[in-house]
Design a protein around this motif. Structure first.
Motif, short mmCIF file in Angstrom:
data_model
loop_
_atom_site.label_atom_id
_atom_site.label_comp_id
_atom_site.label_asym_id
_atom_site.label_seq_id
_atom_site.Cartn_x
_atom_site.Cartn_y
_atom_site.Cartn_z
N THR A 201 0.84 -1.20 0.00
CA THR A 201 0.00 0.00 0.00
C THR A 201 0.88 1.25 0.00
O THR A 201 0.59 2.22 -0.71
N GLY A 202 1.95 1.19 0.76
CA GLY A 202 2.90 2.30 0.80
C GLY A 202 3.52 2.57 -0.56
O GLY A 202 3.81 3.72 -0.90
N LEU A 203 3.71 1.52 -1.35
CA LEU A 203 4.27 1.70 -2.69
C LEU A 203 3.23 2.29 -3.66
O LEU A 203 3.58 2.78 -4.72
N GLY A 204 1.94 2.16 -3.28
CA GLY A 204 0.90 2.71 -4.15
C GLY A 204 -0.12 1.71 -4.65
O GLY A 204 -0.92 2.03 -5.54
N ALA A 205 -0.10 0.50 -4.10
CA ALA A 205 -1.06 -0.53 -4.53
C ALA A 205 -2.49 -0.06 -4.23
O ALA A 205 -2.76 0.41 -3.13
N THR A 206 -3.39 -0.19 -5.23
CA THR A 206 -4.77 0.23 -5.02
C THR A 206 -5.55 -0.83 -4.24
O THR A 206 -6.24 -0.53 -3.27
N TYR A 207 -5.47 -2.08 -4.69
CA TYR A 207 -6.13 -3.19 -4.00
C TYR A 207 -5.11 -4.31 -3.81
O TYR A 207 -4.27 -4.54 -4.68
N ILE A 208 -5.20 -4.99 -2.69
CA ILE A 208 -4.36 -6.17 -2.44
C ILE A 208 -5.26 -7.31 -1.99
O ILE A 208 -6.03 -7.15 -1.04
N LEU A 209 -5.20 -8.41 -2.72
CA LEU A 209 -6.04 -9.57 -2.40
C LEU A 209 -5.15 -10.80 -2.30
O LEU A 209 -4.20 -10.95 -3.07
N THR A 210 -5.47 -11.69 -1.38
CA THR A 210 -4.78 -12.98 -1.39
C THR A 210 -5.41 -13.83 -2.50
O THR A 210 -6.49 -13.52 -3.02
N GLU A 211 -4.71 -14.92 -2.85
CA GLU A 211 -5.25 -15.81 -3.89
C GLU A 211 -6.63 -16.31 -3.48
O GLU A 211 -7.52 -16.45 -4.32
N GLU A 212 -6.82 -16.58 -2.18
CA GLU A 212 -8.12 -17.05 -1.69
C GLU A 212 -9.17 -15.95 -1.84
O GLU A 212 -10.29 -16.20 -2.26
#
Lengths: 364, 364
Positions: free
Chosen positions: B216-227
């Protein structure tokens, strides 16, 4: 003409002149096949009479001559195809007809001309069709009825796949599996006329020699069974260059096998999946060999290119090849429109693209 | 300077003046890592002294400052990589150095400049490097050492994959798996600077919150696990548009899952296969959704674009992002060149692109 006949005709002309019923009584009662729910084609399809009005300005009234039953038509009726026409719908996406009447302002199409309907999901399984002039393609009368009726799907699919995914020049090699499919036969013939060599993969079968002779007659350069492909020395030996394009309608293990023989950077274009197995794509084929895995769907192309110059040029070239006997229609059986269930049943049971094409015949 | 020192220097200057040994004694004894057979890096790699001649016309002599150990370097030494340098070979494909001397006709590069070697397989794991001036890229001194040393692989891979497979505009969405890889981190940051939203897929892990905070600090908009991806409502709900591009370094089931969420016509670009499972491509994704499966290999691109304007523009933009702190180098550990085995061992055991990057440090 007998006196009675003259009297009857006079009566009819007077009573229904506004709907022009007289002319149509002289021809056939307009009718169509229609379905109001998706399902088993034999059950959901009904024959129904139709009222056809006179062509308005810019319209043409077509009396259908022939319309093929394609596997995609069956899937559409079953509701298993991605393009779902609003219901109730008339099935059929291809065919050829004869112009029976033209509306005002139609100057480039005349009564008696042979025309091919060009829009998707308009329903060609009917005796009469009223269309805007821009949605029909006039074809030469000397074009065979079967070639005209089956013009807009298989030959076009073959043409576009050979044209749009890589740049081929005479002497190049194209590989295809399911080479005896209706589309595959078109690929062989178009490649022959363009000077492109074809490596054609077919399944092992009892009458293999017969099939090889048939495909060789169409212009196939090499024909290999799936087993032969696994051990072939054709490409390693340098006898033929590695294919710059692969066309895949099988999927599964055979597609993977084809991938192994491709030239670096070559696209594999998938247009069918007869094995019902997905494509297995090794990471190394993508990264290090730069093989491109693409798909082709004629329906989408036609929609995206409804009025494109590319489309008209393609029809011109295909029709020219057909009238020069360089491109022949599929092996087929004509089935009278009244016996449409026979055409449906046969198309459903021969599974997909293998075998004869059944074509509805509207001559009565 | 003492009298003895003056005498020694005088002696050396006289004895070896033709090889300019004097200057190099003042610097370090040139040495390199080298292997004469493919195999286990720890076993096949030796340290060896090197004779470096003075730069000829158009050449520059570089004293290396830092050179990363990439997983691809390990695979190359093992003989498992498709590009096999002729043996004996010096490993290493990336790095940054300082110009120590320039040959005749070199006017745009000066002694003291920081430069990045640009050719493949030239071997950067050595203290000194003699290169043609067209094979080095001058970089600003203010560019971080880690950013410069790792410039030519991961940031370039991210840049090209975002640029060359589809046309992205601000507000568009890109999806990637293995989002915490060195390349994935570059993707996130470049997308942020271009106004492109990223959906980042990572594997479930104990310190997931920490990783999410980092990305998120790098700028990721959404982060989801594979599940989470399997059951997400993110795209269906319309919260974010379906991705116009997917970047895949995992393969197997997760790649298939990503495919399902893509916009029609979107390319999935594979640049790694961490799961060691091939891609499974359903026929319908190819035909009806027109998903394109492509691969990317930076080595090939660099070879094909050795002198292209695109390449220079890319370096310019990446360096600009880096010096503006919009694009940061990977998390890393500097390892003194003398301890190269530590860097090799660690790169081999952290498996592929996950974890810290180990960078050889030539300061001694």
């Amino acid at each position: 003409m007998s006196k009675i006949a003259t009297k009857v005709l006079g009566l009819l002309t007077t009573k229904a002149s506004s709907q022009n019923a007289f002319k149509r009584l002289l021809s056939t009662q307009p009718s169509k096949l229609v379905y109001s729910e998706y399902g088993d084609p034999i059950k959901v399809i009904q024959r129904a009479n139709e009222d056809i009005s006179d062509p308005k300005d810019g319209e043409v009234l077509i009396k259908m001559l022939a319309a093929p039953v394609n596997p995609a038509d069956i899937n559409t009726i079953q509701g298993k195809y991605p393009s779902k026409p609003p219901l109730p719908a008339v099935p059929g996406n291809e065919g050829v007809g004869k112009v029976e009447k033209v509306g005002g302002g139609v100057t480039d199409i005349c009564v008696g001309d042979h025309v091919v309907p060009l829009t998707n999901n308009l329903g060609t399984w009917r005796t009469h069709l009223l269309l805007k002039k821009e949605n029909v393609l006039k074809v030469p009368q000397k074009l065979g009825l079967v070639e005209a009726a089956t013009l807009t799907v298989n030959p076009c699919t073959a043409f576009r796949m050979l044209r749009d995914f890589t740049s081929l020049k005479p002497g190049d090699t194209v590989m295809q599996n399911g080479a005896n499919s209706a589309c595959g036969q078109n690929v062989i013939q178009i490649c022959r006329s363009w000077g492109i060599r074809t490596v054609n993969i077919v399944r092992e079968r009892p009458n293999l020699d017969e099939l090889k002779a048939f495909l060789t007659g169409l212009g196939a350069t090499y024909i290999l069974t799936e087993e032969e492909l696994r051990t072939t020395n054709l490409f390693k030996s340098g006898e033929v260059d590695r294919p710059k394009l692969a066309l895949n309608c099988v999927g599964g293990k055979n597609a993977l096998e084809c991938t192994r023989h491709l030239a670096p950077g070559a696209p594999m274009v998938t247009y069918g999946g007869m094995s019902r197995e997905p494509l297995t794509v090794p990471t190394s084929a993508l990264i290090f060999k730069d093989i491109q895995f693409r798909g082709f769907w004629m329906t989408r192309w036609s929609k995206d290119n409804a009025n494109s110059v590319d489309r008209l040029e393609m029809f011109e070239e295909l029709i020219s090849l057909m009238t020069n006997n360089e491109l022949q229609g599929p092996s087929h059986k004509m089935v009278n429109f009244d016996n449409y269930k026979e055409a449906l049943m046969n198309t459903m049971t021969v599974q997909g693209m293998i075998g004869k094409k059944y074509i509805l015949d509207f001559h009565s």
